[in-house]
Design a protein around this motif. Structure first.
Motif, PDB file in Angstrom:
ATOM      1  N   LYS A  92       0.809  -1.216   0.112  1.00  0.00           N
ATOM      2  CA  LYS A  92      -0.140   0.032  -0.200  1.00  0.00           C
ATOM      3  C   LYS A  92       0.920   1.367   0.015  1.00  0.00           C
ATOM      4  CE  LYS A  92      -3.790  -2.387   2.304  1.00  0.00           C
ATOM      5  NZ  LYS A  92      -4.830  -2.135   3.637  1.00  0.00           N
ATOM      6  N   SER A  93       1.929   1.377   0.330  1.00  0.00           N
ATOM      7  CA  SER A  93       2.905   2.469   0.532  1.00  0.00           C
ATOM      8  C   SER A  93       3.972   2.204  -0.273  1.00  0.00           C
ATOM      9  CB  SER A  93       3.188   2.549   2.086  1.00  0.00           C
ATOM     10  OG  SER A  93       4.303   1.573   2.463  1.00  0.00           O
ATOM     11  N   ALA A  94       4.525   3.574  -0.834  1.00  0.00           N
ATOM     12  CA  ALA A  94       5.807   3.831  -1.554  1.00  0.00           C
ATOM     13  C   ALA A  94       7.025   3.216  -0.635  1.00  0.00           C
ATOM     14  CB  ALA A  94       5.800   5.128  -2.235  1.00  0.00           C
ATOM     15  N   VAL A  95       7.053   3.802   0.548  1.00  0.00           N
ATOM     16  CA  VAL A  95       8.355   3.357   1.497  1.00  0.00           C
ATOM     17  C   VAL A  95       8.161   1.877   1.680  1.00  0.00           C
ATOM     18  CG1 VAL A  95       9.007   3.597   3.775  1.00  0.00           C
ATOM     19  CG2 VAL A  95       7.944   5.696   2.556  1.00  0.00           C
ATOM     20  N   GLY A  96       7.060   1.414   1.802  1.00  0.00           N
ATOM     21  CA  GLY A  96       6.907  -0.229   1.840  1.00  0.00           C
ATOM     22  C   GLY A  96       7.574  -0.873   0.842  1.00  0.00           C
ATOM     23  N   ARG A  97       7.138  -0.547  -0.418  1.00  0.00           N
ATOM     24  CA  ARG A  97       7.648  -0.947  -1.609  1.00  0.00           C
ATOM     25  C   ARG A  97       8.962  -1.007  -1.773  1.00  0.00           C
ATOM     26  NH1 ARG A  97       2.739   1.118  -3.343  1.00  0.00           N
ATOM     27  NH2 ARG A  97       3.611   2.776  -4.395  1.00  0.00           N
ATOM     28  N   GLU A  98       9.548   0.211  -1.380  1.00  0.00           N
ATOM     29  CA  GLU A  98      10.978   0.461  -1.386  1.00  0.00           C
ATOM     30  C   GLU A  98      11.796  -0.278  -0.559  1.00  0.00           C
ATOM     31  OE1 GLU A  98      14.546   1.548  -2.950  1.00  0.00           O
ATOM     32  OE2 GLU A  98      12.647   2.096  -3.734  1.00  0.00           O
ATOM     33  N   VAL A  99      11.181  -0.529   1.132  1.00  0.00           N
ATOM     34  CA  VAL A  99      11.958  -1.405   1.857  1.00  0.00           C
ATOM     35  C   VAL A  99      11.959  -2.941   1.281  1.00  0.00           C
ATOM     36  CG1 VAL A  99      11.651  -2.302   4.073  1.00  0.00           C
ATOM     37  CG2 VAL A  99      11.334  -0.054   4.010  1.00  0.00           C
ATOM     38  N   GLN A 100      10.976  -3.353   0.606  1.00  0.00           N
ATOM     39  CA  GLN A 100      10.792  -4.446   0.001  1.00  0.00           C
ATOM     40  C   GLN A 100      11.711  -4.812  -1.190  1.00  0.00           C
ATOM     41  OE1 GLN A 100       7.625  -5.394  -2.724  1.00  0.00           O
ATOM     42  NE2 GLN A 100       7.460  -7.547  -2.104  1.00  0.00           N
ATOM     43  N   ALA A 101      12.002  -3.671  -2.004  1.00  0.00           N
ATOM     44  CA  ALA A 101      12.836  -4.001  -2.846  1.00  0.00           C
ATOM     45  C   ALA A 101      14.343  -4.172  -2.458  1.00  0.00           C
ATOM     46  CB  ALA A 101      12.896  -2.609  -3.911  1.00  0.00           C
ATOM     47  N   GLY A 102      14.645  -3.170  -1.471  1.00  0.00           N
ATOM     48  CA  GLY A 102      15.691  -3.201  -0.847  1.00  0.00           C
ATOM     49  C   GLY A 102      16.196  -4.483  -0.068  1.00  0.00           C
ATOM     50  N   SER A 103      15.384  -5.115   0.544  1.00  0.00           N
ATOM     51  CA  SER A 103      15.355  -6.525   1.088  1.00  0.00           C
ATOM     52  C   SER A 103      15.856  -7.654   0.211  1.00  0.00           C
ATOM     53  CB  SER A 103      14.277  -6.802   1.704  1.00  0.00           C
ATOM     54  OG  SER A 103      12.815  -7.569   0.838  1.00  0.00           O
ATOM     55  N   TRP A 104      15.040  -7.562  -1.098  1.00  0.00           N
ATOM     56  CA  TRP A 104      15.715  -8.513  -2.030  1.00  0.00           C
ATOM     57  C   TRP A 104      17.072  -8.345  -2.375  1.00  0.00           C
ATOM     58  CZ3 TRP A 104      12.420 -12.402  -3.143  1.00  0.00           C
ATOM     59  CH2 TRP A 104      11.121 -12.238  -2.979  1.00  0.00           C
ATOM     60  N   ARG A 105      17.493  -7.068  -2.670  1.00  0.00           N
ATOM     61  CA  ARG A 105      18.843  -6.807  -2.883  1.00  0.00           C
ATOM     62  C   ARG A 105      19.819  -7.210  -1.861  1.00  0.00           C
ATOM     63  NH1 ARG A 105      16.376  -2.125  -5.245  1.00  0.00           N
ATOM     64  NH2 ARG A 105      16.701  -1.035  -3.224  1.00  0.00           N
ATOM     65  N   HIS A 106      19.680  -6.808  -0.480  1.00  0.00           N
ATOM     66  CA  HIS A 106      20.379  -7.126   0.468  1.00  0.00           C
ATOM     67  C   HIS A 106      20.534  -8.726   0.877  1.00  0.00           C
ATOM     68  CE1 HIS A 106      22.027  -7.082   4.637  1.00  0.00           C
ATOM     69  NE2 HIS A 106      21.031  -7.781   5.150  1.00  0.00           N
ATOM     70  N   HIS A 107      19.397  -9.367   0.694  1.00  0.00           N
ATOM     71  CA  HIS A 107      19.314 -10.729   0.894  1.00  0.00           C
ATOM     72  C   HIS A 107      20.064 -11.292  -0.020  1.00  0.00           C
ATOM     73  CE1 HIS A 107      17.307 -14.405   2.428  1.00  0.00           C
ATOM     74  NE2 HIS A 107      17.050 -14.746   1.256  1.00  0.00           N
ATOM     75  N   GLU A 108      20.001 -11.226  -1.337  1.00  0.00           N
ATOM     76  CA  GLU A 108      20.651 -11.824  -2.324  1.00  0.00           C
ATOM     77  C   GLU A 108      22.328 -11.587  -1.977  1.00  0.00           C
ATOM     78  OE1 GLU A 108      21.067 -13.067  -6.817  1.00  0.00           O
ATOM     79  OE2 GLU A 108      20.267 -11.065  -6.467  1.00  0.00           O
ATOM     80  N   PHE A 109      22.927 -10.518  -1.704  1.00  0.00           N
ATOM     81  CA  PHE A 109      24.151 -10.083  -1.627  1.00  0.00           C
ATOM     82  C   PHE A 109      24.521 -10.928  -0.048  1.00  0.00           C
ATOM     83  CE2 PHE A 109      27.802  -7.999  -0.113  1.00  0.00           C
ATOM     84  CZ  PHE A 109      28.388  -7.785  -1.146  1.00  0.00           C
ATOM     85  N   ALA A 110      23.871 -11.074   0.812  1.00  0.00           N
ATOM     86  CA  ALA A 110      24.275 -11.621   2.047  1.00  0.00           C
ATOM     87  C   ALA A 110      24.159 -13.058   1.835  1.00  0.00           C
ATOM     88  CB  ALA A 110      23.236 -11.150   3.249  1.00  0.00           C
ATOM     89  N   THR A 111      23.278 -13.561   1.184  1.00  0.00           N
ATOM     90  CA  THR A 111      23.232 -15.066   1.014  1.00  0.00           C
ATOM     91  C   THR A 111      24.262 -15.493   0.139  1.00  0.00           C
ATOM     92  OG1 THR A 111      20.896 -15.295   1.174  1.00  0.00           O
ATOM     93  CG2 THR A 111      21.782 -17.016  -0.103  1.00  0.00           C
ATOM     94  N   MET A 112      24.644 -15.151  -0.924  1.00  0.00           N
ATOM     95  CA  MET A 112      25.750 -15.365  -1.773  1.00  0.00           C
ATOM     96  C   MET A 112      26.875 -15.249  -0.948  1.00  0.00           C
ATOM     97  SD  MET A 112      24.702 -13.661  -5.369  1.00  0.00           S
ATOM     98  CE  MET A 112      26.059 -14.431  -6.372  1.00  0.00           C
ATOM     99  N   GLN A 113      27.226 -14.234  -0.316  1.00  0.00           N
ATOM    100  CA  GLN A 113      28.404 -13.937   0.733  1.00  0.00           C
ATOM    101  C   GLN A 113      28.543 -15.369   1.556  1.00  0.00           C
ATOM    102  OE1 GLN A 113      28.663 -10.424   3.460  1.00  0.00           O
ATOM    103  NE2 GLN A 113      30.464  -9.985   2.043  1.00  0.00           N
ATOM    104  N   ALA A 114      27.565 -15.675   2.222  1.00  0.00           N
ATOM    105  CA  ALA A 114      27.719 -16.724   3.277  1.00  0.00           C
ATOM    106  C   ALA A 114      27.724 -18.037   2.416  1.00  0.00           C
ATOM    107  CB  ALA A 114      26.379 -16.880   3.908  1.00  0.00           C
TER     108      ALA A 114
END
Length: 251
Positions: A92-114
């Protein structure tokens, strides 16, 4: 790889350029609805000659039925306060969608690193900045590694590569990760070697109730591909064995 005519300016990687990780874009490796991947020459802080840069799409970046993958993601990310409320309200919110988008990027980087640090066949992570991550490039200056589904393996390669992918899935699970979208499209091949890519949707099987089903689908996709090379394996049996050993801390 589609080579650039002169230097392409990709605004989303400017921070990686400024920080010395990237010098210029050579060409586009692949593009999809979630992200595009570019081959770039490296800046002064990287010893290798080439680097792959993955640039994610904007706020609309998400998988179909992403609730399956996002289950417990906020807990894994340690979100608190306004960010947690925005994540929960991401439709419902632009801030929420941006947090979600950032979560995908952060999650992929951290997962690959580990996973890389654990010895898995995944690209080495290099840097993350804004909507982009820089990772190990797999290929040479003329061609990037091909998706496995675009390669015709030699008969003697098929069995060892199948086992190698299964060994990686076991290692992922030992590291509390299920890929969640694995297929020959996100296994890349270069001169007999492989890397497994695309981890933004990966899940932690300790917290995600869909993890076993996602693992079963990953294994089924790999078994189906290698069946064309005469590799006989039961996806159901492999899934049961891995999940049983994970459940009882035997990995």
């Amino acid at each position: 790889m589609h080579r650039s005519q002169g230097r392409d300016h990709i605004e989303q990687i400017d921070e990686l350029v400024d920080r010395g990780f990237v010098e210029e874009v050579i060409g586009l490796i692949k593009t999809g609805k979630e992200a595009s991947v570019y081959c770039c020459t490296t800046g002064p802080v990287i010893e290798a000659d080439l680097v792959a840069v993955k640039v994610y799409r904007g706020q609309q970046y998400r998988f179909k039925n992403d609730a399956v993958y996002q289950e417990s993601r906020a807990r894994e990310m340690g979100l608190r306060g306004r960010a947690l409320r925005a994540f929960d309200n991401r439709r419902k919110s632009a801030v929420g969608r941006e947090v979600q988008a950032g979560s995908w990027r952060h999650h992929e980087f951290a997962t690959m690193q580990a996973l890389y640090n654990a010895g898995a066949d995944v690209p080495k992570t290099i840097a993350a900045a804004g909507p982009a991550i820089a990772i190990e490039y797999f290929g040479d200056e003329n061609d990037a590694a091909q998706q496995l589904n675009r390669v015709r393996l030699r008969p003697e390669e098929a069995g060892p590569l199948f086992q190698r992918i299964m060994d990686n899935l076991e290692l992922f699970l030992a590291c509390n990760r299920v890929h969640g979208d694995l297929s020959p499209h996100n296994v890349i091949y270069w001169q007999g070697d492989i890397r497994i890519i695309d981890f933004p949707q990966s899940v932690d099987p300790r917290f995600n109730n869909h993890a076993r089903d996602l693992l079963a689908r990953d294994i089924d996709n790999i078994v189906d591909y290698f069946a064309s090379y005469g590799i006989e394996a039961s996806a159901g049996a492999l899934t049961y064995d891995l999940w049983h050993r994970f459940t009882y801390a035997m990995l």
